[in-house]
Design an enzyme around this catalytic site. Structure first.
Site, PDB file in Angstrom:
ATOM      1  N   CYS A   1     -47.928  53.615  -9.398  1.00  0.00           N
ATOM      2  CA  CYS A   1     -47.639  54.033 -10.497  1.00  0.00           C
ATOM      3  C   CYS A   1     -47.559  52.738 -11.532  1.00  0.00           C
ATOM      4  CB  CYS A   1     -46.097  54.368 -10.598  1.00  0.00           C
ATOM      5  SG  CYS A   1     -45.981  55.881  -9.616  1.00  0.00           S
TER       6      CYS A   1
ATOM      7  N   LEU B   1     -39.016  59.531 -10.778  1.00  0.00           N
ATOM      8  CA  LEU B   1     -38.429  58.973  -9.375  1.00  0.00           C
ATOM      9  C   LEU B   1     -39.099  57.864  -8.949  1.00  0.00           C
ATOM     10  CD1 LEU B   1     -40.498  60.060  -7.036  1.00  0.00           C
ATOM     11  CD2 LEU B   1     -39.988  62.254  -7.655  1.00  0.00           C
TER      12      LEU B   1
ATOM     13  N   LYS C   1     -43.653  48.739  -1.111  1.00  0.00           N
ATOM     14  CA  LYS C   1     -42.071  48.205  -1.097  1.00  0.00           C
ATOM     15  C   LYS C   1     -41.529  48.851   0.108  1.00  0.00           C
ATOM     16  CE  LYS C   1     -40.387  52.325  -3.760  1.00  0.00           C
ATOM     17  NZ  LYS C   1     -39.499  52.404  -4.930  1.00  0.00           N
TER      18      LYS C   1
HETATM   19  C1  UGA Z   1     -41.783  53.199 -10.445  1.00  0.00           C
HETATM   20  C2  UGA Z   1     -40.598  53.473 -11.400  1.00  0.00           C
HETATM   21  O1  UGA Z   1     -39.502  52.574 -10.970  1.00  0.00           O
HETATM   22  C3  UGA Z   1     -39.902  54.892 -11.496  1.00  0.00           C
HETATM   23  O2  UGA Z   1     -39.119  55.024 -12.445  1.00  0.00           O
HETATM   24  C4  UGA Z   1     -41.247  55.813 -11.948  1.00  0.00           C
HETATM   25  O3  UGA Z   1     -40.815  57.188 -12.100  1.00  0.00           O
HETATM   26  C5  UGA Z   1     -42.373  55.556 -10.807  1.00  0.00           C
HETATM   27  O4  UGA Z   1     -42.753  54.164 -10.838  1.00  0.00           O
HETATM   28  C6  UGA Z   1     -43.499  56.469 -11.285  1.00  0.00           C
HETATM   29  O5  UGA Z   1     -44.171  56.262 -12.199  1.00  0.00           O
HETATM   30  O6  UGA Z   1     -43.634  57.397 -10.462  1.00  0.00           O
HETATM   31  P1  UGA Z   1     -41.882  52.976  -7.861  1.00  0.00           P
HETATM   32  O7  UGA Z   1     -43.599  52.870  -7.977  1.00  0.00           O
HETATM   33  O8  UGA Z   1     -41.584  54.141  -6.776  1.00  0.00           O
HETATM   34  O9  UGA Z   1     -41.305  53.714  -8.913  1.00  0.00           O
HETATM   35  O10 UGA Z   1     -41.603  51.759  -7.307  1.00  0.00           O
HETATM   36  P2  UGA Z   1     -40.211  50.646  -7.903  1.00  0.00           P
HETATM   37  O11 UGA Z   1     -39.012  50.775  -7.364  1.00  0.00           O
HETATM   38  O12 UGA Z   1     -40.367  50.649  -9.357  1.00  0.00           O
HETATM   39  O13 UGA Z   1     -41.188  49.344  -7.584  1.00  0.00           O
HETATM   40  C7  UGA Z   1     -42.485  49.195  -7.969  1.00  0.00           C
HETATM   41  C8  UGA Z   1     -43.157  47.871  -7.477  1.00  0.00           C
HETATM   42  O14 UGA Z   1     -42.280  46.692  -7.953  1.00  0.00           O
HETATM   43  C9  UGA Z   1     -42.819  47.431  -5.934  1.00  0.00           C
HETATM   44  O15 UGA Z   1     -43.996  46.947  -5.428  1.00  0.00           O
HETATM   45  C10 UGA Z   1     -41.587  46.486  -5.788  1.00  0.00           C
HETATM   46  O16 UGA Z   1     -41.630  45.856  -4.656  1.00  0.00           O
HETATM   47  C11 UGA Z   1     -41.920  45.768  -6.955  1.00  0.00           C
HETATM   48  N1  UGA Z   1     -40.505  45.267  -7.549  1.00  0.00           N
HETATM   49  C12 UGA Z   1     -39.455  46.037  -7.831  1.00  0.00           C
HETATM   50  C13 UGA Z   1     -40.269  43.796  -7.713  1.00  0.00           C
HETATM   51  O17 UGA Z   1     -41.262  42.858  -7.340  1.00  0.00           O
HETATM   52  N2  UGA Z   1     -39.074  43.540  -8.241  1.00  0.00           N
HETATM   53  C14 UGA Z   1     -38.265  44.169  -8.609  1.00  0.00           C
HETATM   54  O18 UGA Z   1     -36.876  43.726  -9.013  1.00  0.00           O
HETATM   55  C15 UGA Z   1     -38.403  45.489  -8.349  1.00  0.00           C
END
Ligand code: UGA
Length: 442
Positions: free
Chosen positions: A266, A156, A329
């Site tokens: 994460c 998630l 985020k």
């Molecule tokens: C992440 C994974 O996406 C999930 O699939 C996983 O289950 C989760 O970790 C976990 O291990 O529990 P999450 O940490 O909620 O989820 O957030 P993401 O949406 O993946 O974003 C992570 C970071 O990457 C944020 O700081 C976001 O701003 C950054 N990000 C994301 C970017 O800089 N560019 C992008 O295109 C996407």
């Protein structure tokens, strides 16, 4: 009779899982050692921000299907399936995972289990942990109790936790018996009926799917941010580059937005724990590129500080800097390893007067960093700013009116850390607009 479910550990993962299991019709008991947290949840209050979760929590409580407790005795008596959702944070002294909560959970529960039960690990763990836990469990449970372990990693995303739990993209289960698989098929009958793929593996593969997925997601983000660095050197524009790459369906655009990089509870800790585990396994060479992924990501933060300094005329000393966004985020109040907060603290360290605003993460940020100044609105953070930074792409910031904000600031300088704004609109309103990986002017 439907199986009764306990969820051990009520953080983001556990609370969401408990509320969603109740939503799916199970009788659920959420258990945590943190009495204050359990008290809040039992009263229908979420201790964190997650869109759409509170109504589920309330519905579960009202129906009587969802309850909370601090008692492992109660959990052992109640549950047929025990989901273990405790945290596995990064160790203070190394990149490895701290498994103490997981061991603590198993050690507390196992001796109390005197009838058949399935313990299902959902926590993110280094490959090999589940096998070790199965041995530990076998030593701790009363003889002949018929307790088994399975591994069921969680994918998630914060901000989308409810949808990701009720309709995940796949369900992965590591099992050692057909009966464990059958129980998990029963628990997930509803998403399976809706066509969600079900992948059955051994323990180590299930654990690895999770860390491999997060490693891949982190790599995509650092790849596009590495391209942003090259764009800066070449005078090219990363936004247009990313757009053009995304049309190739083999590459795609999802999860590859350039900007300030990844943070949260994460991705950063998971790739470090993965490197540590791979080294222990003698496979460090295979994933040594993750060191670069991490380094590129951290470099985003220092580049952002440099950009702010450039916009401030070469030095941040005594300058007012408005910071928009503190959560790692949007749609989250999570500030764990938040790039935004890291940048805000670095600016302050260089002598800037930082005033920050975030729609959801203010309380957590204030608690962790009382030394920063906080404003109650975008305009408050922008007031008299020499430089304004957008560091978390909340919709409220995307929709901000450059004319209105322009009247509040001392100088119309904005650094867009998330490529969330339209440069032409802001420049037309007299702003100097800058973003990592984009040309300084149109
Ligand atoms: C992440 C994974 O996406 C999930 O699939 C996983 O289950 C989760 O970790 C976990 O291990 O529990 P999450 O940490 O909620 O989820 O957030 P993401 O949406 O993946 O974003 C992570 C970071 O990457 C944020 O700081 C976001 O701003 C950054 N990000 C994301 C970017 O800089 N560019 C992008 O295109 C996407």
């Amino acid at each position: 009779m439907a199986r009764r479910v306990t969820v051990l550990g009520t953080g983001y993962l556990g609370t969401t899982h408990a509320a969603c299991m109740a939503e799916l019709g199970f009788d659920v008991l959420g258990v945590d050692v943190d009495a204050a947290r359990i008290g809040a949840l039992a009263a229908g209050r979420l201790p964190f921000y997650e869109p759409g979760l509170e109504p589920l929590l309330e519905r579960g409580l009202r129906s009587g299907r969802l309850r909370f407790s601090t008692s492992f005795r109660e959990a052992a008596d109640f549950g047929d399936v025990h989901f273990c959702c405790v945290g596995t944070p990064q160790r203070a002294e190394s990149g490895g995972a701290d498994l103490s909560q997981l061991f603590g959970c198993i050690d507390a529960l196992a001796p109390l289990l005197d009838r058949p039960a399935l313990i299902v690990g959902k926590s993110t763990t280094p490959a090999g942990t589940a096998a070790g836990l199965a041995d530990r469990l076998a030593r701790l449970v009363p003889e002949g109790s018929g307790v088994e372990l399975a591994w069921n990693p969680e994918f998630l995303r914060e901000g989308h936790a409810v949808a990701d739990t009720l309709r995940p993209e796949r369900i992965v289960v590591g099992v050692r018996s057909a009966s464990a698989e059958a129980i998990l098929r029963e628990v997930y009958a509803e998403p399976l009926a809706a066509g969600v793929p079900f992948v059955v593996t051994d323990f180590a593969t299930a654990e690895l799917v999770k860390v491999a997925a997060n490693a891949f997601l982190a790599t995509k983000i650092s790849f596009i941010n590495a391209m942003a660095e090259v764009c800066e050197a070449a005078g090219a524009d990363i936004s247009r580059l990313a757009e053009a790459l995304a049309y190739d369906h083999r590459i795609g655009g999802a999860g590859m937005r350039p900007g300030l990089g990844f943070g949260g509870g994460c991705l950063p800790k998971d790739i470090r724990a993965f490197m540590t585990r791979a080294t222990e396994l003698g496979a460090d060479e295979a994933i040594s590129f993750l060191r670069q992924v991490d380094a590129i990501n951290i470099r985003r933060r220092s580049r952002m500080v440099e950009l702010a300094s450039e916009l401030a005329g070469g030095s941040l000393q005594g300058r007012n800097v408005g910071v928009l966004g503190l959560a790692f985020k949007p749609d989250s109040d999570d500030i764990r390893d938040s790039p935004a907060l890291d940048v805000a603290m670095a600016l302050r360290g260089l002598g800037a007067h930082v005033t920050a605003y975030d729609p959801a993460a203010m309380d957590k940020a204030r608690l962790a960093h009382p030394e920063l100044e906080y404003a109650g609105s975008v305009l408050g953070a922008a007031a008299e700013a020499h430089v304004l930074l957008l560091l978390t792409e909340w919709p409220e910031f995307r929709q901000a009116d450059p004319e209105v904000i322009g009247k509040a600031v001392a100088h119309r300088n904005i650094a867009d850390g998330r490529h969330a704004l339209d440069p032409a609109t802001w420049r037309a309103a007299g702003w100097t607009y800058r973003a990592l990986g984009r040309p300084a002017s149109s």
